[in-house]
Design a protein around this motif. Structure first.
Motif, PDB file in Angstrom:
ATOM      1  N   CYS A   1     -13.354 -16.272  35.970  1.00 36.08           N
ATOM      2  CA  CYS A   1     -14.510 -16.228  37.295  1.00 36.08           C
ATOM      3  C   CYS A   1     -15.011 -17.961  37.110  1.00 36.08           C
ATOM      4  O   CYS A   1     -15.068 -18.664  37.780  1.00 36.08           O
ATOM      5  N   VAL A   2     -15.004 -18.629  35.464  1.00 29.54           N
ATOM      6  CA  VAL A   2     -15.415 -19.614  35.520  1.00 29.54           C
ATOM      7  C   VAL A   2     -14.665 -20.751  34.664  1.00 29.54           C
ATOM      8  O   VAL A   2     -14.965 -21.872  34.140  1.00 29.54           O
ATOM      9  N   SER A   3     -13.934 -20.554  33.609  1.00 34.20           N
ATOM     10  CA  SER A   3     -14.414 -21.084  32.396  1.00 34.20           C
ATOM     11  C   SER A   3     -12.013 -21.502  33.488  1.00 34.20           C
ATOM     12  O   SER A   3     -11.578 -20.870  33.574  1.00 34.20           O
ATOM     13  N   ARG A   4     -11.786 -22.996  31.576  1.00 31.92           N
ATOM     14  CA  ARG A   4     -10.538 -23.861  33.386  1.00 31.92           C
ATOM     15  C   ARG A   4     -10.086 -23.963  31.818  1.00 31.92           C
ATOM     16  O   ARG A   4      -9.483 -23.743  30.649  1.00 31.92           O
ATOM     17  N   ALA A   5      -8.285 -24.401  31.995  1.00 34.68           N
ATOM     18  CA  ALA A   5      -7.677 -24.462  30.960  1.00 34.68           C
ATOM     19  C   ALA A   5      -7.892 -26.205  30.484  1.00 34.68           C
ATOM     20  O   ALA A   5      -8.697 -26.830  31.101  1.00 34.68           O
ATOM     21  N   ARG A   6      -7.810 -26.412  29.332  1.00 28.18           N
ATOM     22  CA  ARG A   6      -7.944 -28.026  29.043  1.00 28.18           C
ATOM     23  C   ARG A   6      -6.428 -28.692  29.511  1.00 28.18           C
ATOM     24  O   ARG A   6      -6.464 -30.300  29.084  1.00 28.18           O
ATOM     25  N   GLY A   7      -5.408 -28.477  29.445  1.00 31.19           N
ATOM     26  CA  GLY A   7      -4.178 -29.204  29.327  1.00 31.19           C
ATOM     27  C   GLY A   7      -3.429 -28.591  31.343  1.00 31.19           C
ATOM     28  O   GLY A   7      -5.073 -28.220  31.569  1.00 31.19           O
ATOM     29  N   ALA A   8      -1.892 -28.233  31.017  1.00 31.48           N
ATOM     30  CA  ALA A   8      -1.909 -28.534  32.454  1.00 31.48           C
ATOM     31  C   ALA A   8      -1.507 -27.315  32.719  1.00 31.48           C
ATOM     32  O   ALA A   8      -1.002 -26.924  33.446  1.00 31.48           O
ATOM     33  N   ARG A   9      -0.738 -26.211  31.786  1.00 35.73           N
ATOM     34  CA  ARG A   9      -0.334 -24.945  31.774  1.00 35.73           C
ATOM     35  C   ARG A   9      -1.460 -24.071  31.229  1.00 35.73           C
ATOM     36  O   ARG A   9      -1.798 -24.167  29.440  1.00 35.73           O
TER      37      ARG A   9
ATOM     38  N   GLN B   1     -29.343 -18.834  31.362  1.00 41.49           N
ATOM     39  CA  GLN B   1     -29.211 -19.764  32.896  1.00 41.49           C
ATOM     40  C   GLN B   1     -28.125 -18.992  33.591  1.00 41.49           C
ATOM     41  O   GLN B   1     -26.966 -18.569  33.514  1.00 41.49           O
ATOM     42  N   PHE B   2     -28.934 -17.826  34.720  1.00 44.20           N
ATOM     43  CA  PHE B   2     -27.385 -16.950  35.596  1.00 44.20           C
ATOM     44  C   PHE B   2     -27.662 -17.857  36.971  1.00 44.20           C
ATOM     45  O   PHE B   2     -27.760 -18.296  37.811  1.00 44.20           O
ATOM     46  N   ALA B   3     -26.300 -18.860  36.799  1.00 44.69           N
ATOM     47  CA  ALA B   3     -25.855 -20.058  37.133  1.00 44.69           C
ATOM     48  C   ALA B   3     -24.300 -20.232  37.085  1.00 44.69           C
ATOM     49  O   ALA B   3     -24.357 -20.255  35.823  1.00 44.69           O
ATOM     50  N   ALA B   4     -23.331 -20.293  38.049  1.00 42.93           N
ATOM     51  CA  ALA B   4     -22.141 -19.984  37.685  1.00 42.93           C
ATOM     52  C   ALA B   4     -21.779 -21.626  37.148  1.00 42.93           C
ATOM     53  O   ALA B   4     -22.065 -22.302  37.952  1.00 42.93           O
ATOM     54  N   ALA B   5     -20.761 -22.077  36.676  1.00 43.59           N
ATOM     55  CA  ALA B   5     -20.776 -22.895  36.130  1.00 43.59           C
ATOM     56  C   ALA B   5     -19.668 -23.604  37.204  1.00 43.59           C
ATOM     57  O   ALA B   5     -19.252 -23.454  37.918  1.00 43.59           O
ATOM     58  N   PRO B   6     -19.932 -24.923  37.122  1.00 47.28           N
ATOM     59  CA  PRO B   6     -19.444 -25.999  38.378  1.00 47.28           C
ATOM     60  C   PRO B   6     -17.842 -25.853  37.636  1.00 47.28           C
ATOM     61  O   PRO B   6     -17.304 -25.939  37.035  1.00 47.28           O
ATOM     62  N   GLN B   7     -17.428 -25.700  39.326  1.00 50.83           N
ATOM     63  CA  GLN B   7     -15.657 -25.405  38.979  1.00 50.83           C
ATOM     64  C   GLN B   7     -14.870 -26.605  38.431  1.00 50.83           C
ATOM     65  O   GLN B   7     -13.388 -26.870  38.511  1.00 50.83           O
ATOM     66  N   SER B   8     -15.445 -27.923  39.402  1.00 50.55           N
ATOM     67  CA  SER B   8     -14.800 -28.916  39.158  1.00 50.55           C
ATOM     68  C   SER B   8     -13.831 -29.376  37.428  1.00 50.55           C
ATOM     69  O   SER B   8     -14.517 -28.825  36.510  1.00 50.55           O
TER      70      SER B   8
END
Length: 322
Positions: A309-317, A225-232
């Motif tokens: 561009c799409v992935s995020r941290a699971r923690g605070a740092r 699926q070519f759609a950016a993952a939600p950034q929230s």
């Protein structure tokens, strides 16, 4: 994985309005030469310059891999367009030149001699055109199931029905009371079947869940699926290890955007959708919630690199090798 994208210039030689929301673009080399070879499931990244704004979108190739005189892509005008699909629909004309990447394939057919089942929703039909060419050449046992909401939104359905693949194609029209019953479809498949799905996220999730319920192994389930993952997500701090600089990443922005806003470190990224791999970055400290389609499940579990561009941290740092 290693990406080997190169950029090239192509000319738009034809534009077809396939549905009220979808256009098919035919692209050829400016000098008339053959374009690079590709396999079914491949995509290209189209770079667009709209005044002072730049857009990059990934699109599946839908033309035959046996005809390299041109590529064809189908572009759906997204209601929540970031600018790319609107630019393609409103501003690109026959004769214009576009910059695209060489093809890359994250959705390739397996070479296992088993039944191959292709499931498409809406614009998700596009990667299956070249895949069916390859399957027919192989003499494979394959079938396509294509779902769309109403006849006028069934892009390329008539073309498929009258093609050499017509006997292998099954169509489902929601407005006519003929919806695709995913559980029933998957339930009748042989246990060694390979299932490929492309389309809206709810369809992808339904197919994956049905396949797992039937007991199909993960390597038998393929999706794109070519759609950016939600950034929230919760905000966090990213540390750029080479300079020690700390950057706050907000709840609704990507690491890439936060770094670009800060302005001190140039980062290459072609797609901004977690597809191309050009922004792959080494993780030095912290754990990542991977939202890309580029890394394999094993690579994600290893927590060695991430797509900023799409992935995020699971923690605070999070500390990155930048």
């Amino acid at each position: 994985m290693a990406n080997n994208y190169q950029m090239m210039t192509v000319r738009v030689t034809a534009i077809e309005q396939a549905t009220p929301q979808i256009k098919r673009f035919t692209l050829a080399a400016v000098d008339g030469s053959e374009l690079p070879a590709f396999t079914g499931g491949s995509h290209v990244i189209v770079q667009m310059q709209d005044g002072d704004k730049r857009h990059s979108n990934a699109y599946s190739l839908m033309s035959s891999p046996r005809n390299l005189a041109h590529y064809q892509i189908g572009v759906r005008r997204e209601e929540q367009s970031k600018g790319g699909s609107a630019f393609m629909h409103d501003k690109v004309q026959v004769g214009d030149e576009l910059t695209i990447s060489t093809p890359n394939n994250l959705f390739a057919l397996t070479d296992v001699p088993a039944k191959q089942v292709l499931i498409a929703g809406g614009i998700g039909i596009t990667p299956f055109f070249p895949q069916m060419v390859e399957l027919a050449e192989q003499g494979a046992d394959y079938e396509l199931h294509y779902s769309f909401r109403s006849p006028e939104h069934g892009a390329f359905a008539d073309e498929l029905a009258s093609s050499a693949h017509g006997a292998n194609c099954h169509f489902y029209v929601n407005s006519e009371g003929r919806p695709l019953e995913v559980d029933a479809l998957v339930d009748r498949l042989p246990r060694d079947a390979h299932v490929y799905v492309c389309g809206p996220r709810p369809l992808i999730d339904a197919v994956i869940d049905a396949c797992r319920s039937k007991g199909l192994a993960e390597e038998q389930i393929h999706w794109e699926q070519f759609a950016a993952a939600p950034q929230s997500g919760a905000g966090f701090t990213v540390v750029l290890a080479k300079s020690g600089r700390e950057i706050a990443v907000g709840e609704d922005e990507s690491i890439l955007k936060a770094i670009e806003k800060e302005g001190s470190v140039p980062v290459e990224c072609l797609c901004r959708e977690g597809v191309c791999g050009t922004c792959e970055t080494k993780i030095l400290e912290g754990e990542v919630e991977h939202r890309d389609q580029y890394l394999s499940d094993g690579e994600k579990a290893a927590q060695k690199t991430m797509m900023i561009c799409v992935s995020r941290a699971r923690g605070a740092r999070l500390v990155l090798d930048l």
